[in-house]
Design a protein around this motif. Structure first.
Motif, PDB file in Angstrom:
ATOM      1  N   UNK A 287       0.744  -1.204   0.073  1.00  0.00           N
ATOM      2  CA  UNK A 287       0.250  -0.017  -0.147  1.00  0.00           C
ATOM      3  C   UNK A 287       0.837   1.256   0.071  1.00  0.00           C
ATOM      4  N   UNK A 288       1.898   1.141   0.824  1.00  0.00           N
ATOM      5  CA  UNK A 288       2.798   2.433   0.695  1.00  0.00           C
ATOM      6  C   UNK A 288       3.603   2.751  -0.543  1.00  0.00           C
ATOM      7  N   UNK A 289       4.012   1.717  -1.267  1.00  0.00           N
ATOM      8  CA  UNK A 289       4.596   1.558  -2.519  1.00  0.00           C
ATOM      9  C   UNK A 289       3.742   2.325  -3.298  1.00  0.00           C
ATOM     10  N   UNK A 290       2.473   1.913  -3.491  1.00  0.00           N
ATOM     11  CA  UNK A 290       1.218   2.303  -4.332  1.00  0.00           C
ATOM     12  C   UNK A 290       1.027   3.787  -4.217  1.00  0.00           C
ATOM     13  N   UNK A 291       0.861   4.260  -2.486  1.00  0.00           N
ATOM     14  CA  UNK A 291       0.567   5.621  -2.434  1.00  0.00           C
ATOM     15  C   UNK A 291       1.955   6.494  -2.862  1.00  0.00           C
TER      16      UNK A 291
END
Length: 201
Positions: free
Chosen positions: A180-184
């Motif tokens: 999720x952090x990488x996508x964000x």
């Protein structure tokens, strides 16, 4: 101001009801889910739910409004926060994307079941949308005026950034290749480029 212990306990119970209801609405649909099933999944009786939500439609409204209210508050905070418009936009998009991914069931229920919402809830949702759009548009216009953003029509940019971050609820998978952090982080980068910057600050 920090909540007292009683308020914290009530908030925990309210959030737990919403989590279970959102999951049932997501998997079974609003019309096919009963309050008895919500109560059973919580291992409580229906009167426990009635302390917080008087009807199933009220419960649906709370599920839908949870994400829209949060998004509007985040957009307003970004407009009023410290830092340059570019710094605030990057932080905002990253934060919004994370919230969308974390609450993707809530958003899925909202988009699918909005037609079942009471009129008052519809009005509140529309007010949240206006608050969100006004705050984000103000931030983009501020950035254009300061030279941070080289964009054309701020309204088009606002809609593009909103759609890009919001639609993550549909395609993100926890078991996928990116966290999720990488996508964000990537969505924040795309948003900054779309606003006219080559790289995020």
């Amino acid at each position: 101001m920090a909540m007292g212990l009683k308020e914290q306990a009530l908030e925990f119970k309210r959030n737990r009801i919403l989590e279970v209801a959102a999951e049932l609405f997501f998997h079974k649909g609003f019309t096919s889910t009963t309050l008895d099933e919500v109560a059973a999944a919580l291992s409580v009786t229906k009167p426990f739910i009635y302390q917080f939500y008087t009807t199933k439609a009220d419960l649906l409204a709370a599920v839908c409004l949870r994400t829209t209210a949060l998004a509007a508050d985040r957009a307003r905070a970004a407009r009023e926060d410290r830092g340059t418009p570019a710094e605030r936009l990057e932080r905002f998009v990253r934060s919004l994307a994370r919230e969308v991914i974390a609450g993707r069931m809530y958003l899925a229920v909202y988009f699918r079941e909005e037609k079942h919402l009471p009129a008052e809830a519809q009005q509140t949702l529309q007010a949240d949308h206006r608050r969100f759009n006004d705050a984000l548009l103000s931030l983009l216009e501020e950035g254009r005026a300061s030279g941070d953003f080289a964009l054309g029509d701020p309204v088009v940019a606002m809609q593009a950034i909103t759609g890009m971050a919001t639609w993550a609820f549909f395609w993100f998978r926890p078991e996928g290749r990116l966290s999720a952090d990488q996508v964000a982080d990537q969505l924040a980068t795309f948003a900054m480029r779309g606003a006219g910057l080559n790289t995020p600050h």
